[in-house]
Design an enzyme around this catalytic site. Structure first.
Site, PDB file in Angstrom:
ATOM      1  N   GLN A  15     -14.031  13.989  42.605  1.00 19.37           N
ATOM      2  CA  GLN A  15     -13.529  14.387  43.328  1.00 19.37           C
ATOM      3  C   GLN A  15     -12.536  14.857  43.232  1.00 19.37           C
ATOM      4  O   GLN A  15     -11.880  15.381  43.480  1.00 19.37           O
ATOM      5  CB  GLN A  15     -12.412  13.302  45.199  1.00 19.37           C
ATOM      6  CG  GLN A  15     -13.664  12.536  45.355  1.00 19.37           C
ATOM      7  CD  GLN A  15     -12.705  12.220  46.645  1.00 19.37           C
ATOM      8  OE1 GLN A  15     -12.199  12.773  47.342  1.00 19.37           O
ATOM      9  NE2 GLN A  15     -11.821  10.611  46.407  1.00 19.37           N
ATOM     10  N   ILE A  16     -10.936  13.085  42.365  1.00 15.79           N
ATOM     11  CA  ILE A  16     -10.348  14.103  41.952  1.00 15.79           C
ATOM     12  C   ILE A  16     -10.256  15.099  41.025  1.00 15.79           C
ATOM     13  O   ILE A  16      -9.613  15.946  40.481  1.00 15.79           O
ATOM     14  CB  ILE A  16      -9.719  13.288  40.798  1.00 15.79           C
ATOM     15  CG1 ILE A  16      -8.880  12.276  42.022  1.00 15.79           C
ATOM     16  CG2 ILE A  16      -8.846  13.666  40.328  1.00 15.79           C
ATOM     17  CD1 ILE A  16      -8.514  10.405  41.728  1.00 15.79           C
ATOM     18  N   ASP A  42     -18.863  14.251  32.269  1.00 13.09           N
ATOM     19  CA  ASP A  42     -19.163  13.425  33.560  1.00 13.09           C
ATOM     20  C   ASP A  42     -20.935  12.752  32.846  1.00 13.09           C
ATOM     21  O   ASP A  42     -20.823  13.341  31.905  1.00 13.09           O
ATOM     22  CB  ASP A  42     -19.896  14.232  34.722  1.00 13.09           C
ATOM     23  CG  ASP A  42     -19.438  13.060  35.589  1.00 13.09           C
ATOM     24  OD1 ASP A  42     -20.231  12.387  35.936  1.00 13.09           O
ATOM     25  OD2 ASP A  42     -18.083  13.715  36.280  1.00 13.09           O
ATOM     26  N   GLY A  89     -15.198   6.821  35.705  1.00 12.88           N
ATOM     27  CA  GLY A  89     -15.021   4.823  35.903  1.00 12.88           C
ATOM     28  C   GLY A  89     -15.554   4.989  36.867  1.00 12.88           C
ATOM     29  O   GLY A  89     -16.504   5.707  36.769  1.00 12.88           O
ATOM     30  N   GLN A 112     -15.269   5.332  25.312  1.00  9.10           N
ATOM     31  CA  GLN A 112     -14.246   6.725  25.682  1.00  9.10           C
ATOM     32  C   GLN A 112     -13.287   6.591  24.207  1.00  9.10           C
ATOM     33  O   GLN A 112     -12.748   7.568  24.166  1.00  9.10           O
ATOM     34  CB  GLN A 112     -14.179   7.149  26.187  1.00  9.10           C
ATOM     35  CG  GLN A 112     -15.617   7.353  27.286  1.00  9.10           C
ATOM     36  CD  GLN A 112     -15.120   7.173  28.728  1.00  9.10           C
ATOM     37  OE1 GLN A 112     -13.406   8.170  29.457  1.00  9.10           O
ATOM     38  NE2 GLN A 112     -16.345   8.155  29.674  1.00  9.10           N
ATOM     39  N   ASP A 159       1.658   6.744  42.596  1.00 16.95           N
ATOM     40  CA  ASP A 159       3.353   5.737  44.024  1.00 16.95           C
ATOM     41  C   ASP A 159       3.967   6.245  43.918  1.00 16.95           C
ATOM     42  O   ASP A 159       5.412   6.024  45.403  1.00 16.95           O
ATOM     43  CB  ASP A 159       2.552   4.426  42.897  1.00 16.95           C
ATOM     44  CG  ASP A 159       1.260   4.359  42.546  1.00 16.95           C
ATOM     45  OD1 ASP A 159       0.183   3.693  44.081  1.00 16.95           O
ATOM     46  OD2 ASP A 159       1.159   4.023  41.618  1.00 16.95           O
ATOM     47  N   ARG A 162       4.652   9.506  46.288  1.00 14.90           N
ATOM     48  CA  ARG A 162       4.472   8.340  47.913  1.00 14.90           C
ATOM     49  C   ARG A 162       5.832   8.127  48.139  1.00 14.90           C
ATOM     50  O   ARG A 162       6.075   8.028  49.678  1.00 14.90           O
ATOM     51  CB  ARG A 162       3.449   7.211  47.635  1.00 14.90           C
ATOM     52  CG  ARG A 162       1.528   7.965  47.998  1.00 14.90           C
ATOM     53  CD  ARG A 162       0.711   6.912  47.853  1.00 14.90           C
ATOM     54  NE  ARG A 162      -0.095   7.587  47.060  1.00 14.90           N
ATOM     55  CZ  ARG A 162      -1.672   6.773  47.291  1.00 14.90           C
ATOM     56  NH1 ARG A 162      -0.865   5.945  46.696  1.00 14.90           N
ATOM     57  NH2 ARG A 162      -2.676   6.857  47.294  1.00 14.90           N
ATOM     58  N   HIS A 187      -0.630  -0.254  39.067  1.00 19.61           N
ATOM     59  CA  HIS A 187      -0.872   0.478  39.804  1.00 19.61           C
ATOM     60  C   HIS A 187      -2.349  -0.181  41.247  1.00 19.61           C
ATOM     61  O   HIS A 187      -3.227  -0.560  40.622  1.00 19.61           O
ATOM     62  CB  HIS A 187      -2.198   2.036  39.860  1.00 19.61           C
ATOM     63  CG  HIS A 187      -2.860   2.828  40.232  1.00 19.61           C
ATOM     64  ND1 HIS A 187      -1.973   3.198  41.594  1.00 19.61           N
ATOM     65  CD2 HIS A 187      -3.970   2.877  41.113  1.00 19.61           C
ATOM     66  CE1 HIS A 187      -2.591   4.312  42.306  1.00 19.61           C
ATOM     67  NE2 HIS A 187      -3.837   3.704  41.838  1.00 19.61           N
ATOM     68  N   SER A 242      -7.931   9.364  48.087  1.00 26.65           N
ATOM     69  CA  SER A 242      -6.899  10.041  47.415  1.00 26.65           C
ATOM     70  C   SER A 242      -7.087  11.168  46.324  1.00 26.65           C
ATOM     71  O   SER A 242      -8.012  10.764  45.528  1.00 26.65           O
ATOM     72  CB  SER A 242      -5.866   9.316  46.895  1.00 26.65           C
ATOM     73  OG  SER A 242      -4.796   7.920  47.846  1.00 26.65           O
TER      74      SER A 242
HETATM   75  P1  NAX Z   1     -15.857   9.886  42.117  1.00 18.87           P
HETATM   76  O1  NAX Z   1     -16.336   8.598  42.293  1.00 18.87           O
HETATM   77  O2  NAX Z   1     -15.137  10.754  43.105  1.00 18.87           O
HETATM   78  O3  NAX Z   1     -15.654  10.769  40.425  1.00 18.87           O
HETATM   79  C1  NAX Z   1     -15.826   9.471  39.494  1.00 18.87           C
HETATM   80  C2  NAX Z   1     -16.663  10.670  38.282  1.00 18.87           C
HETATM   81  O4  NAX Z   1     -16.306  10.041  36.930  1.00 18.87           O
HETATM   82  C3  NAX Z   1     -17.578  10.957  38.841  1.00 18.87           C
HETATM   83  O5  NAX Z   1     -18.295  11.933  38.772  1.00 18.87           O
HETATM   84  C4  NAX Z   1     -18.991   9.966  38.055  1.00 18.87           C
HETATM   85  O6  NAX Z   1     -19.912  10.474  37.533  1.00 18.87           O
HETATM   86  C5  NAX Z   1     -17.758   9.868  37.235  1.00 18.87           C
HETATM   87  N1  NAX Z   1     -18.524   9.124  35.925  1.00 18.87           N
HETATM   88  C6  NAX Z   1     -18.522   7.754  35.910  1.00 18.87           C
HETATM   89  N2  NAX Z   1     -18.418   6.832  34.734  1.00 18.87           N
HETATM   90  C7  NAX Z   1     -18.027   7.690  33.402  1.00 18.87           C
HETATM   91  C8  NAX Z   1     -18.275   7.558  32.200  1.00 18.87           C
HETATM   92  N3  NAX Z   1     -18.617   7.080  32.028  1.00 18.87           N
HETATM   93  N4  NAX Z   1     -17.093   8.707  31.702  1.00 18.87           N
HETATM   94  C9  NAX Z   1     -17.240  10.147  32.422  1.00 18.87           C
HETATM   95  N5  NAX Z   1     -17.447  10.174  33.701  1.00 18.87           N
HETATM   96  C10 NAX Z   1     -17.884   9.100  34.831  1.00 18.87           C
HETATM   97  O7  NAX Z   1     -14.043   9.730  42.227  1.00 18.87           O
HETATM   98  P2  NAX Z   1     -12.484   9.526  42.388  1.00 18.87           P
HETATM   99  O8  NAX Z   1     -12.104   9.513  44.154  1.00 18.87           O
HETATM  100  O9  NAX Z   1     -12.629  11.277  41.894  1.00 18.87           O
HETATM  101  O10 NAX Z   1     -11.759   8.773  41.455  1.00 18.87           O
HETATM  102  C11 NAX Z   1     -11.778   8.915  40.333  1.00 18.87           C
HETATM  103  C12 NAX Z   1     -10.480   7.532  39.626  1.00 18.87           C
HETATM  104  O11 NAX Z   1      -9.862   7.734  40.326  1.00 18.87           O
HETATM  105  C13 NAX Z   1     -10.988   6.217  40.424  1.00 18.87           C
HETATM  106  O12 NAX Z   1     -11.306   4.798  39.384  1.00 18.87           O
HETATM  107  C14 NAX Z   1     -10.313   5.989  41.420  1.00 18.87           C
HETATM  108  O13 NAX Z   1     -10.485   4.497  42.090  1.00 18.87           O
HETATM  109  C15 NAX Z   1      -9.241   6.132  40.772  1.00 18.87           C
HETATM  110  N6  NAX Z   1      -8.261   6.410  41.020  1.00 18.87           N
HETATM  111  C16 NAX Z   1      -6.728   5.957  40.935  1.00 18.87           C
HETATM  112  C17 NAX Z   1      -5.462   6.524  41.262  1.00 18.87           C
HETATM  113  C18 NAX Z   1      -4.083   6.426  40.297  1.00 18.87           C
HETATM  114  O14 NAX Z   1      -3.499   6.921  41.094  1.00 18.87           O
HETATM  115  N7  NAX Z   1      -4.107   5.825  39.292  1.00 18.87           N
HETATM  116  C19 NAX Z   1      -5.344   7.363  43.048  1.00 18.87           C
HETATM  117  C20 NAX Z   1      -6.331   7.861  43.316  1.00 18.87           C
HETATM  118  C21 NAX Z   1      -7.395   7.180  42.833  1.00 18.87           C
HETATM  119  O15 NAX Z   1      -8.638   6.385  43.454  1.00 18.87           O
END
Ligand code: NAX
Length: 331
Positions: A15-16, A42, A89, A112, A159, A162, A187, A242
């Site tokens: 999503q991000i 990905d 992740g 990575q 943050d 926000r 965070h 988010s």
């Molecule tokens: P999604 O689950 O929509 O997307 C994550 C993507 O990462 C998936 O497409 C998955 O296949 C891919 N992935 C998994 N393992 C991988 C690897 N080894 N190499 C490459 N790609 C890989 O999550 P999304 O909502 O996009 O959030 C992504 C991350 O951001 C999450 O860990 C989330 O917790 C974190 N966030 C961090 C924030 C911050 O402020 N630091 C805020 C937003 C978000 O919650």
């Protein structure tokens, strides 16, 4: 015309990823005159979706976008990248132990780190977004010793933004007139959003946020918990975490890092601690920073009161525990 900058987005099919790639391709991250080549990584189960994102990027006909690499091969993805935004992740799923999630992410970030170290441009700037963001960045730093530690950061700008948003809503002022809030620490919900040095630009000059809000009770309780819990509130409302705000914050983080922070203002970034403000050296901890010529520096000399001290130490303690947990996963 400028040479294109290569920007890696891991987890680009998520999503991000979907929110951030058009922002980068439109110049939101690096400026409206900076061509870019997107490297999207990905994992295998998301390969088809990733290719769909690549198709849409082609269909959007972005003038600044000079190329797209979409791959599940970390080596290919990291080749010569100048900026790496690590969004991929392993998410925490219901019923999973903290240690199991940590262990998955430690192995991802360890692998990575090596790919980046071997194949990225030598001056590559790294931003870790994926949670646990600070500790993933720490692991990346430990396993990529040839990347300067100043080049490895994590995202706390969401943050920070926000906190600006909450002050702007409360005072009914433009968010662009609010500045110098600080996010200290992790965070996570132990982060400390601090307004003691924050200010608002008004028609009669700069005013401290504390003076304008004139409600210490609100600033010391509800404001802090609203910022700390905002991620959870978004999940509750959207049934998804988010994404657009996270993508926008990641662009802000890199934009300020590369192009500088405006005079008299600072932003929050998760950076390695040099011991400033008594925070254990080597932790990736969120500090107020200014950026100039592509380098951040921690803002020095801010007065820290007892209330702040306790909160800054509590979030540092959580990071020390996370670090220990991460190391225990290395076996
Ligand atoms: P999604 O689950 O929509 O997307 C994550 C993507 O990462 C998936 O497409 C998955 O296949 C891919 N992935 C998994 N393992 C991988 C690897 N080894 N190499 C490459 N790609 C890989 O999550 P999304 O909502 O996009 O959030 C992504 C991350 O951001 C999450 O860990 C989330 O917790 C974190 N966030 C961090 C924030 C911050 O402020 N630091 C805020 C937003 C978000 O919650």
């Amino acid at each position: 015309e400028k040479e294109p900058v290569r920007v890696l987005i891991t987890g680009a099919a998520g999503q991000i990823g979907y929110a951030i790639v058009p922002m980068i391709a439109r110049g939101v991250m690096l400026g409206p005159d900076q061509p870019v080549i997107l490297h999207m990584l990905d994992i295998e189960p998301a390969a088809e979706a990733l290719n769909g994102v690549k198709m849409e990027l082609i269909d959007a006909a972005f003038p600044l976008l000079k190329g797209v690499v979409a791959t599940t091969d970390a080596v290919e993805a990291c080749k010569e990248v100048n900026i790496a935004v690590m969004v991929g992740g392993f998410p925490r799923k219901e019923g999973m132990e903290r240690k199991d999630v940590m262990s998955k992410n430690v192995s991802i970030y360890k692998a990575q780190a090596s790919a980046l170290e071997k194949h990225a441009a030598p001056d590559c700037k790294v931003l870790v977004v994926a949670n646990p963001a600070n500790t993933n960045a720490l692991i990346l730093k430990e396993f990529a010793p040839s990347i300067p530690e100043k080049n490895i950061t994590c995202l706390t700008r969401l943050d920070h933004n926000r906190a600006l948003g909450q002050i702007s809503e409360r005072l009914k002022v433009q968010v662009s007139d609010v500045s110098n809030v600080i996010i200290w620490g992790n965070h996570s919900s132990t982060q400390y959003p601090d307004v003691n040095h924050a200010k608002v630009t008004t028609s009669s000059g700069e005013k401290p946020v504390r003076e304008l809000v004139a409600d210490d009770q609100w600033l010391n309780t509800e404001f802090i918990s609203t910022v700390q819990q905002r991620g959870a509130a978004i999940i509750k409302a959207r049934k998804l975490s988010s994404a657009l705000s996270a993508a926008s914050a990641a662009c802000d983080h890199i934009n300020n890092w590369v192009l500088g922070t405006p005079k008299g203002t600072w932003v929050s970034m998760g950076v390695y601690s040099d011991g400033s403000y008594g925070i254990e050296r080597g932790l990736i901890y969120s500090f107020p920073v200014t950026c100039e010529k592509g380098e951040w520096s921690i803002v020095q000399g801010l007065k820290i009161n007892e209330f702040s001290r306790a909160k800054m130490d509590a979030t540092a303690k959580e990071l020390i525990e996370e670090k220990a947990l991460a190391y225990s996963c290395l076996g």
